[in-house]
Design a protein around this motif. Structure first.
Motif, PDB file in Angstrom:
ATOM      1  N   LYS A 198       0.864  -1.181   0.000  1.00 58.69           N
ATOM      2  CA  LYS A 198       0.000   0.000   0.000  1.00 58.69           C
ATOM      3  C   LYS A 198       0.897   1.226   0.000  1.00 58.69           C
ATOM      4  O   LYS A 198       2.095   1.116   0.258  1.00 58.69           O
TER       5      LYS A 198
ATOM      6  N   GLN B 156       2.514   6.077   3.235  1.00 59.21           N
ATOM      7  CA  GLN B 156       1.829   6.954   4.197  1.00 59.21           C
ATOM      8  C   GLN B 156       0.674   6.217   4.878  1.00 59.21           C
ATOM      9  O   GLN B 156       0.444   6.392   6.074  1.00 59.21           O
ATOM     10  N   ASP B 157      -0.045   5.398   4.115  1.00 61.91           N
ATOM     11  CA  ASP B 157      -1.132   4.601   4.693  1.00 61.91           C
ATOM     12  C   ASP B 157      -0.592   3.584   5.692  1.00 61.91           C
ATOM     13  O   ASP B 157      -1.187   3.353   6.748  1.00 61.91           O
ATOM     14  N   VAL B 158       0.535   2.991   5.348  1.00 61.85           N
ATOM     15  CA  VAL B 158       1.175   2.024   6.249  1.00 61.85           C
ATOM     16  C   VAL B 158       1.566   2.719   7.555  1.00 61.85           C
ATOM     17  O   VAL B 158       1.348   2.184   8.643  1.00 61.85           O
TER      18      VAL B 158
ATOM     19  N   LYS C   4       0.264   5.475   8.882  1.00 60.73           N
ATOM     20  CA  LYS C   4      -0.938   5.837   9.646  1.00 60.73           C
ATOM     21  C   LYS C   4      -1.474   4.626  10.397  1.00 60.73           C
ATOM     22  O   LYS C   4      -1.808   4.728  11.582  1.00 60.73           O
ATOM     23  N   GLN C   5      -1.566   3.493   9.716  1.00 66.11           N
ATOM     24  CA  GLN C   5      -2.070   2.287  10.367  1.00 66.11           C
ATOM     25  C   GLN C   5      -1.121   1.811  11.458  1.00 66.11           C
ATOM     26  O   GLN C   5      -1.561   1.361  12.510  1.00 66.11           O
TER      27      GLN C   5
END
Length: 137
Positions: free
Chosen positions: A77, A80-82, A84-85
């Protein structure tokens, strides 16, 4: 004149006592961070899909974790999504939350498979309070 000298001496002693307890607290936090980083390091490397946790160490009262993220993997992914999670997961983990409450911070560095730094993020109690607000029930 003697009262003034006594007042200055008393103020100096009070300031030194405050510095001493502050230094003891800092040393305690550094020992906690060192211990936690050593525990994490003993389990490394860890792999979660395209994310590899490669190193954990401490600097002062901060635990630093270095991760490698294969951005070209099929399940990859956006980084940045990684992040955030990952931050949400850190903030919801009870052990990490306890450390954050005590004053330990976490620094997460994510690099790509070629070594380029993609993310350098510090997770603190304050940042977790913004991400995952605590219920006041």
């Amino acid at each position: 004149m003697k009262i003034r000298t006594f007042a200055v001496a008393a103020l100096t002693v009070a300031l030194l006592a405050g510095c001493s307890s502050s230094a003891k607290e800092q040393k305690r936090l550094e020992m906690i961070a060192t211990n936690r980083a050593a525990l994490l390091s003993a389990e490394l490397p860890l792999q979660y899909g395209p994310l590899h946790i490669m190193r954990a160490n401490s600097k002062g009262a901060m635990i630093e974790m270095m991760m490698v993220y294969n951005t070209e993997a099929a399940a990859a992914k956006p980084v940045q999504d990684v992040m955030k999670q990952s931050a949400v997961s850190f903030c919801q983990n009870q052990t990490i939350a306890d450390n954050l409450d005590q004053g330990i911070d976490y620094r997460v560095k994510i690099r790509d498979s070629r070594g380029k730094l993609l993310i350098d993020n510090i997770i603190t109690k304050k940042s977790c309070d913004k991400i995952v607000p605590k219920n006041n029930n």
